[in-house]
Design a protein around this motif. Structure first.
Motif, PDB file in Angstrom:
ATOM      1  N   SER A  81      83.032 -12.340 103.370  1.00  0.00           N
ATOM      2  CA  SER A  81      83.635 -11.045 103.126  1.00  0.00           C
ATOM      3  C   SER A  81      85.144 -11.170 103.217  1.00  0.00           C
ATOM      4  N   ALA A  82      85.826 -10.441 102.345  1.00  0.00           N
ATOM      5  CA  ALA A  82      87.288 -10.431 102.336  1.00  0.00           C
ATOM      6  C   ALA A  82      87.767  -8.987 102.323  1.00  0.00           C
ATOM      7  N   ALA A  83      88.921  -8.756 102.912  1.00  0.00           N
ATOM      8  CA  ALA A  83      89.470  -7.404 102.964  1.00  0.00           C
ATOM      9  C   ALA A  83      89.803  -6.913 101.572  1.00  0.00           C
ATOM     10  N   ALA A 119      78.141  -0.100 103.872  1.00  0.00           N
ATOM     11  CA  ALA A 119      77.441  -1.378 103.788  1.00  0.00           C
ATOM     12  C   ALA A 119      78.435  -2.536 103.693  1.00  0.00           C
ATOM     13  N   ALA A 120      79.527  -2.351 102.919  1.00  0.00           N
ATOM     14  CA  ALA A 120      80.537  -3.403 102.792  1.00  0.00           C
ATOM     15  C   ALA A 120      81.184  -3.695 104.139  1.00  0.00           C
ATOM     16  N   SER A 127      91.832  -4.424  98.787  1.00  0.00           N
ATOM     17  CA  SER A 127      93.251  -4.089  98.607  1.00  0.00           C
ATOM     18  C   SER A 127      93.456  -2.582  98.794  1.00  0.00           C
ATOM     19  N   GLY A 128      94.577  -2.208  99.456  1.00  0.00           N
ATOM     20  CA  GLY A 128      94.848  -0.790  99.668  1.00  0.00           C
ATOM     21  C   GLY A 128      93.787  -0.151 100.538  1.00  0.00           C
ATOM     22  N   ASP A 129      93.248   0.975 100.052  1.00  0.00           N
ATOM     23  CA  ASP A 129      92.191   1.655 100.797  1.00  0.00           C
ATOM     24  C   ASP A 129      90.806   1.266 100.301  1.00  0.00           C
ATOM     25  N   SER A 130      90.731   0.188  99.506  1.00  0.00           N
ATOM     26  CA  SER A 130      89.441  -0.282  99.007  1.00  0.00           C
ATOM     27  C   SER A 130      88.638  -0.898 100.148  1.00  0.00           C
ATOM     28  N   PRO A 131      87.302  -0.795 100.093  1.00  0.00           N
ATOM     29  CA  PRO A 131      86.465  -1.390 101.141  1.00  0.00           C
ATOM     30  C   PRO A 131      86.464  -2.912 101.034  1.00  0.00           C
ATOM     31  N   PRO A 132      85.952  -3.604 102.054  1.00  0.00           N
ATOM     32  CA  PRO A 132      85.848  -5.073 101.972  1.00  0.00           C
ATOM     33  C   PRO A 132      85.015  -5.490 100.764  1.00  0.00           C
ATOM     34  N   ILE A 133      85.259  -6.698 100.291  1.00  0.00           N
ATOM     35  CA  ILE A 133      84.564  -7.236  99.125  1.00  0.00           C
ATOM     36  C   ILE A 133      83.771  -8.463  99.557  1.00  0.00           C
ATOM     37  N   TRP A 134      82.463  -8.464  99.306  1.00  0.00           N
ATOM     38  CA  TRP A 134      81.658  -9.622  99.675  1.00  0.00           C
ATOM     39  C   TRP A 134      81.638 -10.630  98.529  1.00  0.00           C
TER      40      TRP A 134
END
Length: 401
Positions: free
Chosen positions: A66-68, A337-338, A70-77
């Motif tokens: 998982s990576a953070a 979930a993210a 960008s901005g106010d977007s949730p983490p990205i798996w």
């Protein structure tokens, strides 16, 4: 709120176009031969092309990171691809103490563009701790990743499709360990893309088979209503389309009519095909499902419920159905979930239950029911009907240009 989808979740595998086994791509057998040679020579992963990428699964859960956002977007798996040295570590530290072997690997694809060959492996029987957490990786339920996927992110949707295909193939191997004709053990062939009976007098060839499941939105044209049903699930307000397995000698249309009649006593007339979706997030033992979606138009309206199959089934007006399709609640479930995937990969949380991932009950208290999210073909069947007077393609309201 509109969304943009090019395909259903688990469809649109970006590696699927690499299965031609022609030109510069490797066939499964050739890829396995090359991998064996690399391991035998004890070459490092930095040796000449191609590179080998392995996706490990434990108890049906793919390895992910998982990576953070960008901005106010949730983490990205992301998928937790392992290299050749990581593969050596897995196999060398197996519980059985067996010598290094690639017999348990299943070929996924090869890419001339990326100069890589992709494999999957089931490590359920391996030692529980092999340094995955030190690499920022963890095993996550595929359903959780499904909910955590941003459906507007084509790369994330592609990763989900790859994981779904890999899980389906590995589960097929788990349930086809023995020949159905003579009962002898089966062996992997062609990089795990097929199996063969080990009995020389049998040698039955065994290939993955897809179990089609019909899923239908039953529509009352005259009264502008749709039939939605509730199965036994943790979410008390979750209603969805009717569905069921086909029987031998049955057409898709016949299955739609039979299942609708058996579960609700509704007689169906016209049937219109909508779309299909691979569905690998099913209980173990049913590895390869294909959901085939239809609109089915009712000839009768009185509901006679089969209480062994359904808890409830009701007709809902178009306006009531539209109230359930508030994408903000699905976005919130995706964010939740993210965040859980990120916590798990950091070693801060346990694998969450699917019900907790779908905790959207309080998102719209005025909606009479909740319907499945955009990851499910049921959502798109319902959405397509509810907004049939809008510019909708495969259940997606398209933005005007």
């Amino acid at each position: 709120m509109s969304i943009n989808l090019e395909f259903h979740a688990f469809a649109g595998n970006p590696q699927s176009s690499k299965f031609s086994f022609s030109g510069d791509t490797l066939s499964p057998s050739a890829a396995l031969k090359t991998l064996n040679a690399r391991i035998t020579l004890n070459n490092a992963d930095s040796s000449p092309s191609p590179s080998f990428k392995v996706l490990a699964f434990r108890n049906g859960r793919p390895l992910a990171s998982s990576a953070a956002g960008s901005g106010d977007s949730p983490p990205i798996w992301r998928l937790g691809w392992l290299g050749l040295d990581d593969l050596r570590g897995i196999l060398d530290n197996s519980r059985s103490g067996a010598e290094l072997s690639v017999d348990s690997l299943v070929y996924l694809s090869s890419s001339a563009e990326n100069d890589a060959v992709y494999w999957a492996i089931d490590v359920s029987d391996e030692a529980p701790e092999l340094g995955y957490k030190d690499m920022g990786l963890c095993f996550v339920e595929l359903r959780t990743l499904m909910v955590a996927t941003d459906w507007s992110d084509s790369q994330a949707m592609g990763n989900l499709a790859i994981a779904g295909q890999a899980k389906a193939l590995l589960e097929w191997h788990n349930v086809s360990r023995f020949c159905g004709r003579c009962g002898e053990k089966t062996v992997l062939m062609e990089g795990g893309r097929r199996k063969q009976c080990s009995n020389d007098s049998c040698k039955q060839r065994i290939y993955p088979r897809v179990d089609p499941v019909v899923i239908m939105l039953v529509i009352d044209r005259e009264n502008d209503r749709a039939l939605l049903a509730k199965r036994s699930m943790p979410m008390p307000r979750l209603y969805t389309c009717l569905s069921g397995f086909m029987e031998p000698g049955e057409s898709l249309e016949e299955a739609v009519r039979r299942e609708t009649w058996e579960e609700t006593g509704i007689e169906v007339g016209d049937i219109v095909y909508h779309s299909s979706q691979p569905w690998p997030v099913v209980p173990n033992g049913i590895p390869c499902q294909l959901m085939v979606g239809f609109f089915a138009y009712a000839k009768s309206l009185e509901i006679t419920l089969d209480k062994k199959e359904l808890e409830d089934a009701q007709w809902y007006s178009r306006e009531d159905v539209r109230k359930t399709l508030t994408f903000a609640k699905y976005k919130q479930a995706q964010r939740n979930a993210a965040a859980k995937v990120e916590q798990m990969c950091e070693g801060l949380g346990k694998n969450p239950s699917f019900a907790s991932d779908l905790n959207v009950e309080s998102a719209d208290e005025h909606a009479p029911i909740v319907v499945p999210g955009p990851f499910a073909i049921a959502h798109h069947l319902i959405y397509s009907w509810a907004f049939s007077d809008h510019n909708v393609v495969n259940g997606v309201e398209c933005n005007s240009k």
